[in-house]
Motif scaffolding. Structure first.
Motif, PDB file in Angstrom:
ATOM      1  N   THR A  33      -8.871  -8.051  17.550  1.00  0.00           N
ATOM      2  CA  THR A  33      -9.475  -6.760  17.887  1.00  0.00           C
ATOM      3  C   THR A  33      -8.439  -5.843  18.512  1.00  0.00           C
ATOM      4  OG1 THR A  33     -11.588  -7.858  18.244  1.00  0.00           O
ATOM      5  CG2 THR A  33     -11.331  -5.656  19.173  1.00  0.00           C
ATOM      6  N   VAL A  34      -7.654  -6.374  19.445  1.00  0.00           N
ATOM      7  CA  VAL A  34      -6.634  -5.564  20.111  1.00  0.00           C
ATOM      8  C   VAL A  34      -5.538  -5.159  19.128  1.00  0.00           C
ATOM      9  CG1 VAL A  34      -4.824  -5.675  21.874  1.00  0.00           C
ATOM     10  CG2 VAL A  34      -7.114  -6.470  22.392  1.00  0.00           C
ATOM     11  N   ALA A  35      -5.211  -6.009  18.156  1.00  0.00           N
ATOM     12  CA  ALA A  35      -4.152  -5.699  17.197  1.00  0.00           C
ATOM     13  C   ALA A  35      -4.580  -4.638  16.187  1.00  0.00           C
ATOM     14  CB  ALA A  35      -3.728  -6.968  16.470  1.00  0.00           C
ATOM     15  N   VAL A  36      -5.858  -4.536  15.903  1.00  0.00           N
ATOM     16  CA  VAL A  36      -6.339  -3.589  14.882  1.00  0.00           C
ATOM     17  C   VAL A  36      -6.389  -2.167  15.426  1.00  0.00           C
ATOM     18  CG1 VAL A  36      -8.443  -2.959  13.619  1.00  0.00           C
ATOM     19  CG2 VAL A  36      -7.575  -5.273  13.510  1.00  0.00           C
ATOM     20  N   ILE A  37      -6.591  -2.001  16.727  1.00  0.00           N
ATOM     21  CA  ILE A  37      -6.725  -0.656  17.319  1.00  0.00           C
ATOM     22  C   ILE A  37      -5.475   0.196  17.077  1.00  0.00           C
ATOM     23  CG2 ILE A  37      -6.969   0.581  19.517  1.00  0.00           C
ATOM     24  CD1 ILE A  37      -8.876  -1.699  20.376  1.00  0.00           C
ATOM     25  N   PRO A  38      -4.248  -0.287  17.362  1.00  0.00           N
ATOM     26  CA  PRO A  38      -3.077   0.571  17.095  1.00  0.00           C
ATOM     27  C   PRO A  38      -2.861   0.871  15.622  1.00  0.00           C
ATOM     28  CG  PRO A  38      -2.442  -1.354  18.392  1.00  0.00           C
ATOM     29  CD  PRO A  38      -3.878  -1.505  18.042  1.00  0.00           C
ATOM     30  N   ILE A  39      -3.275  -0.039  14.750  1.00  0.00           N
ATOM     31  CA  ILE A  39      -3.124   0.211  13.312  1.00  0.00           C
ATOM     32  C   ILE A  39      -3.964   1.408  12.900  1.00  0.00           C
ATOM     33  CG2 ILE A  39      -3.592  -0.745  11.023  1.00  0.00           C
ATOM     34  CD1 ILE A  39      -2.832  -3.492  12.215  1.00  0.00           C
ATOM     35  N   PHE A  40      -5.202   1.472  13.397  1.00  0.00           N
ATOM     36  CA  PHE A  40      -6.060   2.623  13.085  1.00  0.00           C
ATOM     37  C   PHE A  40      -5.510   3.904  13.705  1.00  0.00           C
ATOM     38  CE2 PHE A  40      -9.691  -0.431  12.333  1.00  0.00           C
ATOM     39  CZ  PHE A  40      -9.752  -0.175  10.978  1.00  0.00           C
ATOM     40  N   LEU A  41      -4.989   3.808  14.929  1.00  0.00           N
ATOM     41  CA  LEU A  41      -4.446   5.002  15.572  1.00  0.00           C
ATOM     42  C   LEU A  41      -3.213   5.510  14.830  1.00  0.00           C
ATOM     43  CD1 LEU A  41      -4.794   4.055  19.341  1.00  0.00           C
ATOM     44  CD2 LEU A  41      -6.153   5.688  18.038  1.00  0.00           C
ATOM     45  N   LEU A  42      -2.313   4.606  14.450  1.00  0.00           N
ATOM     46  CA  LEU A  42      -1.124   5.033  13.712  1.00  0.00           C
ATOM     47  C   LEU A  42      -1.489   5.594  12.338  1.00  0.00           C
ATOM     48  CD1 LEU A  42       1.422   2.230  14.578  1.00  0.00           C
ATOM     49  CD2 LEU A  42       1.533   4.637  15.215  1.00  0.00           C
ATOM     50  N   GLY A  43      -2.470   4.989  11.679  1.00  0.00           N
ATOM     51  CA  GLY A  43      -2.917   5.505  10.391  1.00  0.00           C
ATOM     52  C   GLY A  43      -3.472   6.907  10.513  1.00  0.00           C
ATOM     53  N   GLY A  44      -4.195   7.175  11.595  1.00  0.00           N
ATOM     54  CA  GLY A  44      -4.728   8.518  11.821  1.00  0.00           C
ATOM     55  C   GLY A  44      -3.641   9.527  12.092  1.00  0.00           C
ATOM     56  N   ILE A  45      -2.607   9.115  12.838  1.00  0.00           N
ATOM     57  CA  ILE A  45      -1.501  10.025  13.140  1.00  0.00           C
ATOM     58  C   ILE A  45      -0.716  10.348  11.872  1.00  0.00           C
ATOM     59  CG2 ILE A  45       0.703  10.195  14.346  1.00  0.00           C
ATOM     60  CD1 ILE A  45      -0.608   8.569  16.622  1.00  0.00           C
ATOM     61  N   VAL A  46      -0.444   9.331  11.056  1.00  0.00           N
ATOM     62  CA  VAL A  46       0.320   9.540   9.828  1.00  0.00           C
ATOM     63  C   VAL A  46      -0.455  10.413   8.852  1.00  0.00           C
ATOM     64  CG1 VAL A  46       1.248   8.369   7.793  1.00  0.00           C
ATOM     65  CG2 VAL A  46       1.688   7.455  10.069  1.00  0.00           C
ATOM     66  N   SER A  47      -1.763  10.161   8.718  1.00  0.00           N
ATOM     67  CA  SER A  47      -2.547  10.966   7.779  1.00  0.00           C
ATOM     68  C   SER A  47      -2.716  12.393   8.287  1.00  0.00           C
ATOM     69  CB  SER A  47      -3.908  10.323   7.529  1.00  0.00           C
ATOM     70  OG  SER A  47      -4.685  10.368   8.715  1.00  0.00           O
ATOM     71  N   ALA A  48      -2.722  12.599   9.599  1.00  0.00           N
ATOM     72  CA  ALA A  48      -2.831  13.954  10.134  1.00  0.00           C
ATOM     73  C   ALA A  48      -1.542  14.730   9.900  1.00  0.00           C
ATOM     74  CB  ALA A  48      -3.154  13.904  11.627  1.00  0.00           C
ATOM     75  N   GLY A  49      -0.419  14.014   9.818  1.00  0.00           N
ATOM     76  CA  GLY A  49       0.858  14.686   9.569  1.00  0.00           C
ATOM     77  C   GLY A  49       0.934  15.269   8.172  1.00  0.00           C
ATOM     78  N   GLY A  50       0.350  14.610   7.216  1.00  0.00           N
ATOM     79  CA  GLY A  50       0.347  15.116   5.848  1.00  0.00           C
ATOM     80  C   GLY A  50       1.690  14.962   5.176  1.00  0.00           C
ATOM     81  N   THR A  51       1.806  15.546   3.993  1.00  0.00           N
ATOM     82  CA  THR A  51       3.058  15.495   3.239  1.00  0.00           C
ATOM     83  C   THR A  51       3.789  16.818   3.422  1.00  0.00           C
ATOM     84  OG1 THR A  51       1.915  16.287   1.281  1.00  0.00           O
ATOM     85  CG2 THR A  51       2.136  13.901   1.528  1.00  0.00           C
ATOM     86  N   PRO A  52       5.121  16.827   3.321  1.00  0.00           N
ATOM     87  CA  PRO A  52       5.863  18.083   3.502  1.00  0.00           C
ATOM     88  C   PRO A  52       5.523  19.077   2.393  1.00  0.00           C
ATOM     89  CG  PRO A  52       7.366  16.207   3.281  1.00  0.00           C
ATOM     90  CD  PRO A  52       5.984  15.687   3.140  1.00  0.00           C
ATOM     91  N   GLY A  53       5.355  20.319   2.772  1.00  0.00           N
ATOM     92  CA  GLY A  53       5.019  21.358   1.796  1.00  0.00           C
ATOM     93  C   GLY A  53       6.268  22.037   1.266  1.00  0.00           C
ATOM     94  N   ALA A  54       6.078  23.125   0.525  1.00  0.00           N
ATOM     95  CA  ALA A  54       7.193  23.838  -0.093  1.00  0.00           C
ATOM     96  C   ALA A  54       8.027  24.561   0.951  1.00  0.00           C
ATOM     97  CB  ALA A  54       6.662  24.824  -1.117  1.00  0.00           C
ATOM     98  N   SER A  55       7.443  24.896   2.099  1.00  0.00           N
ATOM     99  CA  SER A  55       8.188  25.635   3.113  1.00  0.00           C
ATOM    100  C   SER A  55       9.012  24.714   4.007  1.00  0.00           C
ATOM    101  CB  SER A  55       7.212  26.446   3.979  1.00  0.00           C
ATOM    102  OG  SER A  55       6.325  25.563   4.640  1.00  0.00           O
ATOM    103  N   SER A  56       8.909  23.427   3.783  1.00  0.00           N
ATOM    104  CA  SER A  56       9.653  22.471   4.595  1.00  0.00           C
ATOM    105  C   SER A  56      11.123  22.470   4.207  1.00  0.00           C
ATOM    106  CB  SER A  56       9.067  21.068   4.401  1.00  0.00           C
ATOM    107  OG  SER A  56       9.877  20.112   5.034  1.00  0.00           O
ATOM    108  N   PRO A  57      12.049  22.435   5.168  1.00  0.00           N
ATOM    109  CA  PRO A  57      13.475  22.403   4.835  1.00  0.00           C
ATOM    110  C   PRO A  57      13.855  21.154   4.045  1.00  0.00           C
ATOM    111  CG  PRO A  57      13.147  22.630   7.210  1.00  0.00           C
ATOM    112  CD  PRO A  57      11.810  22.491   6.577  1.00  0.00           C
ATOM    113  N   ARG A  58      13.173  20.087   4.274  1.00  0.00           N
ATOM    114  CA  ARG A  58      13.486  18.854   3.573  1.00  0.00           C
ATOM    115  C   ARG A  58      13.156  18.978   2.085  1.00  0.00           C
ATOM    116  NH1 ARG A  58      12.581  12.895   5.981  1.00  0.00           N
ATOM    117  NH2 ARG A  58      14.171  13.569   7.405  1.00  0.00           N
TER     118      ARG A  58
END
Length: 67
Positions: A33-58
């Motif tokens: 249970t304790v190990a699954v909590i950070p996985i969900f939190l990191l997944g939410g952070i990564v999905s909130a970041g999204g993919t770089p758009g056309a205006s991204s320098p990268r």
């Protein structure tokens, strides 16, 4: 033969026959249970970041180097 007994808890009768769960399984369940909590939190952070758009320098560097 196992004896069962009933006791009154808050006006409701409850059987006294209980199942003992070994401490190993309780510990394993709590660790999972304790190990699954950070996985969900990191997944939410990564999905909130999204993919770089056309205006991204990268992405601009990537398109310039591909031509």
């Amino acid at each position: 033969m196992a004896d069962t007994f009933s006791q009154e808890i808050g006006g409701v009768f409850q059987d006294g026959l209980t199942i003992q769960i070994p401490i190993f399984y309780k510990l394993m369940a709590s660790m999972l249970t304790v190990a699954v909590i950070p996985i969900f939190l990191l997944g939410g952070i990564v999905s909130a970041g999204g993919t770089p758009g056309a205006s991204s320098p990268r992405s601009a560097c990537r398109t310039a180097s591909s031509s």
